[in-house]
Design a protein around this motif. Structure first.
Motif, PDB file in Angstrom:
ATOM      1  N   TYR A 202     -57.655   0.065 119.542  1.00 41.04           N
ATOM      2  CA  TYR A 202     -57.928  -1.127 118.753  1.00 41.04           C
ATOM      3  C   TYR A 202     -56.802  -2.145 118.924  1.00 41.04           C
ATOM      4  O   TYR A 202     -55.645  -1.773 119.129  1.00 41.04           O
ATOM      5  CB  TYR A 202     -58.019  -0.791 117.265  1.00 41.04           C
ATOM      6  CG  TYR A 202     -59.191   0.062 116.834  1.00 41.04           C
ATOM      7  CD1 TYR A 202     -60.229  -0.475 116.088  1.00 41.04           C
ATOM      8  CD2 TYR A 202     -59.246   1.422 117.147  1.00 41.04           C
ATOM      9  CE1 TYR A 202     -61.293   0.305 115.657  1.00 41.04           C
ATOM     10  CE2 TYR A 202     -60.296   2.220 116.738  1.00 41.04           C
ATOM     11  CZ  TYR A 202     -61.326   1.655 115.985  1.00 41.04           C
ATOM     12  OH  TYR A 202     -62.369   2.435 115.565  1.00 41.04           O
ATOM     13  N   GLU A 203     -57.162  -3.410 118.790  1.00 44.81           N
ATOM     14  CA  GLU A 203     -56.149  -4.460 118.768  1.00 44.81           C
ATOM     15  C   GLU A 203     -56.123  -5.117 117.395  1.00 44.81           C
ATOM     16  O   GLU A 203     -57.162  -5.230 116.736  1.00 44.81           O
ATOM     17  CB  GLU A 203     -56.427  -5.510 119.841  1.00 44.81           C
ATOM     18  CG  GLU A 203     -57.756  -6.228 119.695  1.00 44.81           C
ATOM     19  CD  GLU A 203     -57.962  -7.248 120.793  1.00 44.81           C
ATOM     20  OE1 GLU A 203     -56.976  -7.616 121.454  1.00 44.81           O
ATOM     21  OE2 GLU A 203     -59.112  -7.679 120.992  1.00 44.81           O
ATOM     22  N   LEU A 204     -54.941  -5.521 116.961  1.00 46.97           N
ATOM     23  CA  LEU A 204     -54.800  -6.230 115.694  1.00 46.97           C
ATOM     24  C   LEU A 204     -55.303  -7.657 115.870  1.00 46.97           C
ATOM     25  O   LEU A 204     -54.898  -8.350 116.805  1.00 46.97           O
ATOM     26  CB  LEU A 204     -53.340  -6.242 115.248  1.00 46.97           C
ATOM     27  CG  LEU A 204     -53.067  -6.834 113.865  1.00 46.97           C
ATOM     28  CD1 LEU A 204     -53.410  -5.818 112.780  1.00 46.97           C
ATOM     29  CD2 LEU A 204     -51.604  -7.255 113.740  1.00 46.97           C
ATOM     30  N   THR A 205     -56.179  -8.105 114.988  1.00 43.67           N
ATOM     31  CA  THR A 205     -56.773  -9.440 115.135  1.00 43.67           C
ATOM     32  C   THR A 205     -56.264 -10.446 114.114  1.00 43.67           C
ATOM     33  O   THR A 205     -56.604 -11.629 114.208  1.00 43.67           O
ATOM     34  CB  THR A 205     -58.305  -9.356 115.030  1.00 43.67           C
ATOM     35  OG1 THR A 205     -58.661  -8.802 113.751  1.00 43.67           O
ATOM     36  CG2 THR A 205     -58.877  -8.490 116.142  1.00 43.67           C
ATOM     37  N   ASN A 206     -55.480 -10.012 113.146  1.00 43.82           N
ATOM     38  CA  ASN A 206     -55.007 -10.956 112.128  1.00 43.82           C
ATOM     39  C   ASN A 206     -53.497 -11.173 112.213  1.00 43.82           C
ATOM     40  O   ASN A 206     -52.864 -11.576 111.241  1.00 43.82           O
ATOM     41  CB  ASN A 206     -55.378 -10.481 110.719  1.00 43.82           C
ATOM     42  CG  ASN A 206     -54.641  -9.209 110.309  1.00 43.82           C
ATOM     43  OD1 ASN A 206     -54.467  -8.307 111.121  1.00 43.82           O
ATOM     44  ND2 ASN A 206     -54.220  -9.131 109.055  1.00 43.82           N
ATOM     45  N   GLY A 207     -52.917 -10.911 113.374  1.00 43.75           N
ATOM     46  CA  GLY A 207     -51.493 -11.150 113.544  1.00 43.75           C
ATOM     47  C   GLY A 207     -51.170 -12.632 113.562  1.00 43.75           C
ATOM     48  O   GLY A 207     -51.996 -13.458 113.939  1.00 43.75           O
ATOM     49  N   GLY A 208     -49.969 -12.976 113.139  1.00 47.07           N
ATOM     50  CA  GLY A 208     -49.530 -14.361 113.140  1.00 47.07           C
ATOM     51  C   GLY A 208     -48.043 -14.436 113.366  1.00 47.07           C
ATOM     52  O   GLY A 208     -47.377 -13.411 113.617  1.00 47.07           O
ATOM     53  N   GLU A 209     -47.492 -15.634 113.295  1.00 44.09           N
ATOM     54  CA  GLU A 209     -46.059 -15.790 113.489  1.00 44.09           C
ATOM     55  C   GLU A 209     -45.316 -15.053 112.388  1.00 44.09           C
ATOM     56  O   GLU A 209     -45.613 -15.207 111.202  1.00 44.09           O
ATOM     57  CB  GLU A 209     -45.677 -17.270 113.471  1.00 44.09           C
ATOM     58  CG  GLU A 209     -44.191 -17.495 113.743  1.00 44.09           C
ATOM     59  CD  GLU A 209     -43.830 -18.968 113.755  1.00 44.09           C
ATOM     60  OE1 GLU A 209     -42.643 -19.285 113.916  1.00 44.09           O
ATOM     61  OE2 GLU A 209     -44.747 -19.797 113.599  1.00 44.09           O
ATOM     62  N   ASP A 210     -44.364 -14.227 112.775  1.00 48.21           N
ATOM     63  CA  ASP A 210     -43.562 -13.449 111.846  1.00 48.21           C
ATOM     64  C   ASP A 210     -42.353 -14.274 111.417  1.00 48.21           C
ATOM     65  O   ASP A 210     -41.444 -14.510 112.208  1.00 48.21           O
ATOM     66  CB  ASP A 210     -43.119 -12.145 112.511  1.00 48.21           C
ATOM     67  CG  ASP A 210     -42.355 -11.222 111.562  1.00 48.21           C
ATOM     68  OD1 ASP A 210     -42.088 -11.642 110.419  1.00 48.21           O
ATOM     69  OD2 ASP A 210     -42.025 -10.097 111.970  1.00 48.21           O
ATOM     70  N   THR A 233     -46.598  -7.651 103.763  1.00 54.02           N
ATOM     71  CA  THR A 233     -45.633  -7.992 104.792  1.00 54.02           C
ATOM     72  C   THR A 233     -46.299  -8.770 105.926  1.00 54.02           C
ATOM     73  O   THR A 233     -47.397  -8.420 106.374  1.00 54.02           O
ATOM     74  CB  THR A 233     -45.006  -6.707 105.361  1.00 54.02           C
ATOM     75  OG1 THR A 233     -44.373  -5.999 104.295  1.00 54.02           O
ATOM     76  CG2 THR A 233     -43.994  -7.007 106.435  1.00 54.02           C
ATOM     77  N   ALA A 234     -45.636  -9.825 106.398  1.00 56.82           N
ATOM     78  CA  ALA A 234     -46.163 -10.592 107.524  1.00 56.82           C
ATOM     79  C   ALA A 234     -46.149  -9.725 108.780  1.00 56.82           C
ATOM     80  O   ALA A 234     -45.170  -9.053 109.076  1.00 56.82           O
ATOM     81  CB  ALA A 234     -45.314 -11.838 107.741  1.00 56.82           C
ATOM     82  N   VAL A 235     -47.252  -9.725 109.512  1.00 58.39           N
ATOM     83  CA  VAL A 235     -47.391  -8.907 110.717  1.00 58.39           C
ATOM     84  C   VAL A 235     -47.602  -9.830 111.908  1.00 58.39           C
ATOM     85  O   VAL A 235     -48.488 -10.692 111.899  1.00 58.39           O
ATOM     86  CB  VAL A 235     -48.578  -7.928 110.590  1.00 58.39           C
ATOM     87  CG1 VAL A 235     -48.734  -7.124 111.882  1.00 58.39           C
ATOM     88  CG2 VAL A 235     -48.371  -6.999 109.406  1.00 58.39           C
ATOM     89  N   GLY A 236     -46.770  -9.658 112.944  1.00 54.85           N
ATOM     90  CA  GLY A 236     -46.879 -10.499 114.121  1.00 54.85           C
ATOM     91  C   GLY A 236     -47.842  -9.985 115.162  1.00 54.85           C
ATOM     92  O   GLY A 236     -48.420 -10.753 115.936  1.00 54.85           O
ATOM     93  N   GLY A 237     -48.049  -8.686 115.216  1.00 51.10           N
ATOM     94  CA  GLY A 237     -48.947  -8.088 116.202  1.00 51.10           C
ATOM     95  C   GLY A 237     -49.041  -6.605 115.954  1.00 51.10           C
ATOM     96  O   GLY A 237     -48.366  -6.048 115.077  1.00 51.10           O
TER      97      GLY A 237
END
Length: 319
Positions: A202-210, A233-237
Motif C-alpha cells: 500500500y502507499e500512503l495517500t494523505n501525506g503532506g509537507e512535514d 502527528t503530521a505525516v510526510g509519507g
C-alpha cells in the motif's frame, strides 16, 4: 399536499417553523424530477412525517438532528423527498452543521421499507448540483419509532432511530443529543473476506509537507508533541505491507525527519470496520496502541495510535 420547501445553502441561519429546523437562506430547491423507478404510494405514505434523531451508531460522528419527508407537489406518480439537518462532531470535537436531502425513494426488498440516496447540500441550491454522499434506509414505522441504517462519507452502515414528531414543534437549532449506539467489535480475522482483497503493498495517500522536517534535532520532539493533539502527528509519507496467515502489517511513516516503523497484529474486520493492535518493536513485544478505521475496495484509512502519538493515515493498495 404542501410543496416541500428545501431552503438550503450557506448563509445566515433562520428558523423555518413549518419544518422545525434551522435552514440557511441563500436559496431554495423545489421541483425534484420524477424518479425513474416508481414506488407505490401506499409504501411511501407511512414515512411522510417529521422526525427527531434519537439514536445513532457511534461511528457516524453525529450528535443530533431532525429530518422531514413530504410528497413533491403535483408529482404523478407521487414520490417523497426528504431534508435533514444533522449536527456532526468535527475533527477537534466542535459541532458542525450538515444539510442533506434524501432522493429518490426506492423500495427495500420484501416490503421492509424505503431507501434513499443521501445528497450533500453546500452552497448550491439546485438539485442537479448536489452531490451523492451515502444512503439512508428506513424500515417500517413501529408506532412513533422508525429504525434504519445510514451510510455517510463512505462509512457505515450505522444504525439510526428516529421519533415521529407529527405536528409538534421541532427543536430549531438545539435538538437533544441522540443516544450513541456502540458498534460491535470486529471479530473476523484479516481485513476482508479473502486475502486477495487486502494482502499486498500500500502507499500512503494523505501525506503532506512535514512542518517538523526542517527542525533539525528538535523534529522528533515536535512530532511527539503534535501527536498529542486532536489533529494527530503530521505525516510526510509512508507505506504499508500486509502479508502472512494470520495477516500482519508493517507500517512505515515519515514524520519529524524520522521514519517510524510499526507492526500491526490481530487484524480484524466487520463490514467496513478495520482494527488491529500496534507494536513498535515487532509482533513479539506487547502492543503500545491500536489502529481503528475503515476499509473497502483496496483502501484502508483510520487512526493509528502508538503510545502518545496519533497518526491519521489513508492507504491505497497498489495494483
Amino acid at each position: 399536499m404542501r410543496r416541500l420547501r428545501l431552503i438550503l445553502g450557506l448563509g445566515v441561519v433562520v428558523l423555518a417553523t413549518s419544518a422545525g429546523v434551522a435552514w440557511a437562506t441563500t436559496g431554495a430547491t423545489t421541483g425534484y424530477p420524477q424518479p425513474k423507478v416508481v414506488v407505490p404510494t401506499p409504501l411511501q405514505t407511512p414515512f411522510e412525517n417529521r422526525y427527531l434523531l434519537t439514536a445513532v451508531g457511534s461511528g457516524a460522528g453525529i450528535r443530533s438532528g431532525e429530518m422531514k419527508f413530504e410528497f413533491e407537489e403535483g408529482s404523478s406518480p407521487q414520490f417523497l423527498v426528504g431534508i435533514s439537518q444533522f449536527y456532526l462532531y468535527g475533527p477537534t470535537g466542535e459541532i458542525e452543521t450538515a444539510l442533506f436531502t434524501f432522493y429518490p425513494p426506492t423500495a427495500l426488498p420484501n416490503g421492509k421499507g424505503l431507501g434513499f440516496d443521501v445528497l450533500k447540500v453546500g452552497a448550491s441550491t439546485s438539485y442537479g448540483q448536489v452531490s451523492p454522499d451515502g444512503e439512508l434506509r428506513l424500515f417500517k414505522p413501529q408506532g412513533e419509532t422508525v429504525k434504519g441504517e445510514l451510510e455517510l462519507h463512505g462509512g457505515g452502515p450505522w444504525p439510526v432511530e428516529f421519533k415521529v414528531l407529527g405536528n409538534a414543534r421541532g427543536y430549531s437549532a438545539s435538538p437533544p443529543a441522540a443516544k450513541q449506539i456502540k458498534e460491535a467489535e470486529p471479530t473476523a480475522p484479516g481485513w476482508g473476506a479473502k486475502p486477495s482483497e487486502y494482502v499486498g503493498e500500500y502507499e500512503l495517500t494523505n501525506g503532506g509537507e512535514d512542518p517538523t522536517a526542517k527542525a533539525a534535532t528538535l523534529g522528533p520532539v515536535i512530532s511527539v508533541a503534535e501527536g498529542l493533539g486532536a489533529q494527530g502527528t503530521a505525516v510526510g509519507g509512508g507505506s504499508m505491507t500486509v502479508k502472512g496467515n494470520p495477516a500482519t502489517a508493517t507500517v512505515k511513516l515519515e514524520s519529524g525527519g524520522t521514519t517510524h516503523t510499526f507492526t500491526l497484529t490481530d487484524l480484524a474486520w466487520q463490514g467496513d470496520q478495520r482494527v488491529a493492535q500496534v507494536h513498535t518493536e515487532g509482533a513479539g513485544r506487547p502492543p503500545v496502541g491500536r489502529f481503528e478505521g475503515t476499509g473497502a475496495q483496496g483502501e484502508v484509512k483510520g487512526t493509528l495510535i502508538a503510545g502518545p502519538s496519533v497518526y491519521k493515515v489513508e492507504f491505497k493498495l497498489r495494483p
